[in-house]
Design a protein around this motif. Sequence first.
Motif, PDB file in Angstrom:
ATOM      1  N   ASN A  20      38.452  48.774  41.708  1.00 61.87           N
ATOM      2  CA  ASN A  20      38.897  47.339  41.862  1.00 61.87           C
ATOM      3  C   ASN A  20      37.653  46.274  41.631  1.00 61.87           C
ATOM      4  N   ILE A  21      38.131  45.380  40.889  1.00 61.06           N
ATOM      5  CA  ILE A  21      37.117  43.982  40.606  1.00 61.06           C
ATOM      6  C   ILE A  21      37.869  42.875  41.471  1.00 61.06           C
ATOM      7  N   ARG A  22      36.923  42.203  42.351  1.00 58.21           N
ATOM      8  CA  ARG A  22      37.194  40.960  43.077  1.00 58.21           C
ATOM      9  C   ARG A  22      36.548  39.898  42.838  1.00 58.21           C
ATOM     10  N   LEU A  23      37.217  38.591  42.452  1.00 62.42           N
ATOM     11  CA  LEU A  23      36.612  37.510  42.063  1.00 62.42           C
ATOM     12  C   LEU A  23      36.582  36.716  43.428  1.00 62.42           C
ATOM     13  N   ILE A  42      41.055  29.166  39.562  1.00 62.65           N
ATOM     14  CA  ILE A  42      40.182  28.676  40.963  1.00 62.65           C
ATOM     15  C   ILE A  42      40.897  29.710  41.791  1.00 62.65           C
ATOM     16  N   GLY A  43      39.834  30.107  42.848  1.00 60.55           N
ATOM     17  CA  GLY A  43      40.434  31.044  43.922  1.00 60.55           C
ATOM     18  C   GLY A  43      39.981  32.528  43.665  1.00 60.55           C
ATOM     19  N   ASN A  44      40.526  33.376  44.734  1.00 59.43           N
ATOM     20  CA  ASN A  44      39.933  34.636  45.007  1.00 59.43           C
ATOM     21  C   ASN A  44      41.113  35.537  44.273  1.00 59.43           C
ATOM     22  N   GLN A  45      40.816  36.491  43.555  1.00 56.09           N
ATOM     23  CA  GLN A  45      41.724  37.291  42.688  1.00 56.09           C
ATOM     24  C   GLN A  45      41.388  38.716  42.474  1.00 56.09           C
ATOM     25  N   ASN A  46      42.048  39.657  42.314  1.00 51.78           N
ATOM     26  CA  ASN A  46      41.997  41.020  42.076  1.00 51.78           C
ATOM     27  C   ASN A  46      42.200  41.585  40.719  1.00 51.78           C
ATOM     28  N   TYR A  47      41.692  42.447  40.041  1.00 53.65           N
ATOM     29  CA  TYR A  47      41.882  43.156  38.850  1.00 53.65           C
ATOM     30  C   TYR A  47      41.640  44.519  39.028  1.00 53.65           C
TER      31      TYR A  47
END
Length: 172
Positions: free
Chosen positions: A95-98, A133-138
Amino acid sequence: MKRWMIGIAIAGALGVGWWLISPLFLDKVVNESAVSSSSGSIMKDQGENSMKETDSSSPDEMTNDTMKINELVGTFQGADENHEAKGKVSVSEKNIRLENFEVTNGPDLYVYLVEEGQKTKEGISLGKLKGNIGNQNYEIPGDHSASSGMDIVIWCKQFNVDFGRAELGKAM
């Protein structure tokens, strides 16, 4: 009759122009919940009183709880004076989180995992950028994995231009 046709042509040209340049100044904000490290699933908000992500007194920094579960972290930097990027990236398992992420908007942005010395388009695509913009997951696809020294890159596929990158390193 001639004026009417010219008016339709101008309206059509303005519509196409708006469609082409609007991504440059319209922001898309995404705020996904953090991914649970044990199950790999996204924690859902179940109401106004439920806790989202982790309890933190500082929303501008990744929390200690988040840091404990992450193997790799990095900080975004813009690619040049025309392409700005900021925020944190964390990698835990696949999991990658920005987090607190913001990048200059563009027409065809993707998230890539790139090895040192590799061209962005040769890296591993994690998918289309969900929002600038914001928090997101890949999720890292297949049997691929991230390691220290690799970069998370925001890349414009249409123009083959990097917008920003974060070098991954071990959390301290």
